[in-house]
Write a protein that holds these residues in place. Sequence first.
Motif, PDB file in Angstrom:
ATOM      1  N   PHE A 110      -5.614  -8.232 -10.986  1.00 19.45           N
ATOM      2  CA  PHE A 110      -6.465  -9.408 -11.114  1.00 19.45           C
ATOM      3  C   PHE A 110      -6.448  -9.934 -12.552  1.00 19.45           C
ATOM      4  O   PHE A 110      -6.317  -9.161 -13.507  1.00 19.45           O
ATOM      5  CB  PHE A 110      -7.927  -9.075 -10.778  1.00 19.45           C
ATOM      6  CG  PHE A 110      -8.189  -8.736  -9.339  1.00 19.45           C
ATOM      7  CD1 PHE A 110      -8.659  -9.706  -8.464  1.00 19.45           C
ATOM      8  CD2 PHE A 110      -7.996  -7.450  -8.860  1.00 19.45           C
ATOM      9  CE1 PHE A 110      -8.929  -9.397  -7.139  1.00 19.45           C
ATOM     10  CE2 PHE A 110      -8.266  -7.127  -7.543  1.00 19.45           C
ATOM     11  CZ  PHE A 110      -8.728  -8.109  -6.674  1.00 19.45           C
ATOM     12  N   ASP A 141      -1.991  -5.540  -6.642  1.00 22.99           N
ATOM     13  CA  ASP A 141      -3.415  -5.861  -6.512  1.00 22.99           C
ATOM     14  C   ASP A 141      -4.054  -6.237  -7.851  1.00 22.99           C
ATOM     15  O   ASP A 141      -5.281  -6.241  -7.963  1.00 22.99           O
ATOM     16  CB  ASP A 141      -4.172  -4.661  -5.926  1.00 22.99           C
ATOM     17  CG  ASP A 141      -3.925  -4.493  -4.435  1.00 22.99           C
ATOM     18  OD1 ASP A 141      -3.565  -5.481  -3.775  1.00 22.99           O
ATOM     19  OD2 ASP A 141      -4.097  -3.365  -3.938  1.00 22.99           O
ATOM     20  N   ARG A 199      -7.111  -8.531  -0.896  1.00 20.25           N
ATOM     21  CA  ARG A 199      -5.674  -8.411  -0.626  1.00 20.25           C
ATOM     22  C   ARG A 199      -5.177  -9.476   0.356  1.00 20.25           C
ATOM     23  O   ARG A 199      -4.178 -10.165   0.071  1.00 20.25           O
ATOM     24  CB  ARG A 199      -5.375  -7.001  -0.127  1.00 20.25           C
ATOM     25  CG  ARG A 199      -3.913  -6.631  -0.161  1.00 20.25           C
ATOM     26  CD  ARG A 199      -3.762  -5.140   0.109  1.00 20.25           C
ATOM     27  NE  ARG A 199      -4.335  -4.335  -0.968  1.00 20.25           N
ATOM     28  CZ  ARG A 199      -5.071  -3.240  -0.774  1.00 20.25           C
ATOM     29  NH1 ARG A 199      -5.356  -2.824   0.460  1.00 20.25           N
ATOM     30  NH2 ARG A 199      -5.526  -2.542  -1.800  1.00 20.25           N
ATOM     31  N   ARG A 242     -10.287  -4.621  -4.331  1.00 20.16           N
ATOM     32  CA  ARG A 242      -8.856  -4.794  -4.055  1.00 20.16           C
ATOM     33  C   ARG A 242      -8.608  -4.978  -2.558  1.00 20.16           C
ATOM     34  O   ARG A 242      -7.853  -5.862  -2.139  1.00 20.16           O
ATOM     35  CB  ARG A 242      -8.070  -3.572  -4.549  1.00 20.16           C
ATOM     36  CG  ARG A 242      -8.056  -3.359  -6.044  1.00 20.16           C
ATOM     37  CD  ARG A 242      -7.051  -2.250  -6.387  1.00 20.16           C
ATOM     38  NE  ARG A 242      -7.399  -1.602  -7.642  1.00 20.16           N
ATOM     39  CZ  ARG A 242      -7.876  -0.369  -7.741  1.00 20.16           C
ATOM     40  NH1 ARG A 242      -8.072   0.361  -6.649  1.00 20.16           N
ATOM     41  NH2 ARG A 242      -8.166   0.142  -8.919  1.00 20.16           N
ATOM     42  N   LYS A 243      -9.235  -4.127  -1.766  1.00 22.98           N
ATOM     43  CA  LYS A 243      -9.035  -4.176  -0.315  1.00 22.98           C
ATOM     44  C   LYS A 243      -9.481  -5.517   0.249  1.00 22.98           C
ATOM     45  O   LYS A 243      -8.787  -6.112   1.096  1.00 22.98           O
ATOM     46  CB  LYS A 243      -9.816  -3.038   0.334  1.00 22.98           C
ATOM     47  CG  LYS A 243      -9.743  -3.001   1.853  1.00 22.98           C
ATOM     48  CD  LYS A 243     -10.601  -1.843   2.392  1.00 22.98           C
ATOM     49  CE  LYS A 243     -10.640  -1.834   3.909  1.00 22.98           C
ATOM     50  NZ  LYS A 243     -11.538  -0.745   4.421  1.00 22.98           N
ATOM     51  N   ARG A 249      -5.147 -13.339  -1.211  1.00 21.90           N
ATOM     52  CA  ARG A 249      -4.442 -13.699  -2.425  1.00 21.90           C
ATOM     53  C   ARG A 249      -3.509 -14.892  -2.256  1.00 21.90           C
ATOM     54  O   ARG A 249      -3.351 -15.701  -3.178  1.00 21.90           O
ATOM     55  CB  ARG A 249      -3.621 -12.505  -2.922  1.00 21.90           C
ATOM     56  CG  ARG A 249      -4.464 -11.427  -3.575  1.00 21.90           C
ATOM     57  CD  ARG A 249      -3.628 -10.190  -3.914  1.00 21.90           C
ATOM     58  NE  ARG A 249      -4.456  -9.264  -4.703  1.00 21.90           N
ATOM     59  CZ  ARG A 249      -4.450  -9.205  -6.023  1.00 21.90           C
ATOM     60  NH1 ARG A 249      -3.660 -10.008  -6.716  1.00 21.90           N
ATOM     61  NH2 ARG A 249      -5.226  -8.358  -6.662  1.00 21.90           N
ATOM     62  N   TYR A 287      -4.340 -12.273  -9.251  1.00 24.66           N
ATOM     63  CA  TYR A 287      -5.350 -13.045  -8.533  1.00 24.66           C
ATOM     64  C   TYR A 287      -6.555 -13.290  -9.429  1.00 24.66           C
ATOM     65  O   TYR A 287      -7.094 -12.353 -10.041  1.00 24.66           O
ATOM     66  CB  TYR A 287      -5.771 -12.299  -7.267  1.00 24.66           C
ATOM     67  CG  TYR A 287      -6.746 -13.083  -6.429  1.00 24.66           C
ATOM     68  CD1 TYR A 287      -6.305 -14.139  -5.638  1.00 24.66           C
ATOM     69  CD2 TYR A 287      -8.103 -12.799  -6.455  1.00 24.66           C
ATOM     70  CE1 TYR A 287      -7.194 -14.874  -4.873  1.00 24.66           C
ATOM     71  CE2 TYR A 287      -9.003 -13.528  -5.700  1.00 24.66           C
ATOM     72  CZ  TYR A 287      -8.542 -14.566  -4.904  1.00 24.66           C
ATOM     73  OH  TYR A 287      -9.424 -15.297  -4.164  1.00 24.66           O
ATOM     74  N   ALA A 305      -3.017   2.849  -8.204  1.00 24.80           N
ATOM     75  CA  ALA A 305      -3.153   1.827  -7.166  1.00 24.80           C
ATOM     76  C   ALA A 305      -1.965   0.874  -7.214  1.00 24.80           C
ATOM     77  O   ALA A 305      -1.143   0.912  -8.139  1.00 24.80           O
ATOM     78  CB  ALA A 305      -4.463   1.072  -7.348  1.00 24.80           C
ATOM     79  N   ASP A 306      -1.890   0.015  -6.234  1.00 24.92           N
ATOM     80  CA  ASP A 306      -0.760  -0.903  -6.092  1.00 24.92           C
ATOM     81  C   ASP A 306      -0.807  -1.964  -7.191  1.00 24.92           C
ATOM     82  O   ASP A 306      -1.794  -2.699  -7.311  1.00 24.92           O
ATOM     83  CB  ASP A 306      -0.836  -1.572  -4.723  1.00 24.92           C
ATOM     84  CG  ASP A 306       0.411  -2.377  -4.379  1.00 24.92           C
ATOM     85  OD1 ASP A 306       1.193  -2.691  -5.297  1.00 24.92           O
ATOM     86  OD2 ASP A 306       0.582  -2.708  -3.190  1.00 24.92           O
ATOM     87  N   PRO A 349      -4.242  -1.891 -12.134  1.00 25.05           N
ATOM     88  CA  PRO A 349      -4.370  -0.909 -11.039  1.00 25.05           C
ATOM     89  C   PRO A 349      -3.311   0.181 -11.084  1.00 25.05           C
ATOM     90  O   PRO A 349      -3.581   1.320 -10.691  1.00 25.05           O
ATOM     91  CB  PRO A 349      -4.247  -1.769  -9.777  1.00 25.05           C
ATOM     92  CG  PRO A 349      -3.579  -3.031 -10.222  1.00 25.05           C
ATOM     93  CD  PRO A 349      -4.008  -3.255 -11.630  1.00 25.05           C
TER      94      PRO A 349
END
Length: 391
Positions: free
Chosen positions: A133, A131, A384, A380-381, A387, A97, A127-128, A122
């Motif tokens: 960027f 996510d 999400r 990120r949250k 995107r 993203y 983290a996922d 991430p």
Amino acid sequence: MQIHPFEIAIADQDLDELRRRIRATRWAPATPAPAWQQGADPGWLRELSTYWAEQFDWRAAEHRLNQLPQFLADVDGQTVHFAHRRAASVVPGLRAYPLVITHGWPGSFFEFHALLDQLCDPAAFGADPADAFDVVTPSLPGFAFSPAPAQAGMSAFQVADLWVSLMHGLGYERFGAQGGDLGAGVSIALAAHHPQAVDGIHLNFLPSSYEPAIGAAQQQLSSAEQDYLREKSDWAALEGGYAHQHSTRPLTVAASLNDSPVGLAAWIGEKFRAWSDCGGDVHSVFSKDDLLTNISLYWFTQCIGPAMQMYWENRLQPMRFSDGPRINTPLGFALFPKEINHPPRSWLERSFNVVQWSDMPGGGHFAAMEKPALLAAEIRKFFRPLRNRTG
């Protein structure tokens, strides 16, 4: 849009001249006031300046900065310096993203060095990976390696126009925006003037000039909003002298700060202490090397005066939406406890579509440096669910 790779390469003679000037400092007499009560503490300033002249390794800092892919672009007639870091890896079937993050004063693109690790890779932080960027971090016009505008009028709204052209030139038709300090104003301007390009904005600061529709009667303000306005006024009276100087007589103070590295270190360094969640010990949050890397960017590019110019322009074009429509672009806000202002959610909801609000457990004005993991998680949250708008 023409784009050229860029690397920082400060001349040896500029390093020698910096050290000479520090060593030749005529120190201001101390006052009987307690440390930090009247500004930068003289003892701390001497220690930092001595380190700058005798131990700080600019070449190591320069090498670190040059690990970021940096470029110069001609954007609508304005040269813009920016770093463009792409996602380390992308989940099959998904796209990274695109996100533009804008710094403020007294920061620079260097503020985001740790945050970029979190956002672009991430998976490396548990983290996922979905996510991830692609992040663009431009230097505001007049800051660091972005030359000062040739013409007057470069407020946050005009910078937003440049950022849209820049992102489109990089192939990002739709994108997100994030920012604090002056960067928050640019992000708001993106949402206000370019909703067709901006999916959402995430902020960790609210510009002091922001004014929503409140009507003629003060009774329409909630008690929390009234408390906030009093707090903001009290802060401006005691702590806001720098901003008043920047926005009314920038050339006067720039004449001194551009000539004295110690003066520049005092002007910038005092804010990193006062505005961060450091408990009075600035180096518990910012190392001397990190602090001096940022200050050195201002010194070597002689940008302290041009950087102040944006305060002048923003004063003439403030963030006032009292007579305009609501801004429907989704907005997320992370409120760090040691930030310099603490607006209630309702104050933003008068003009914005606030879809995410977080009261953070620690951190201050320089959130990307102080709490990069916390800020990255919030970013990120927030983005999400947005995107899929990039196609």
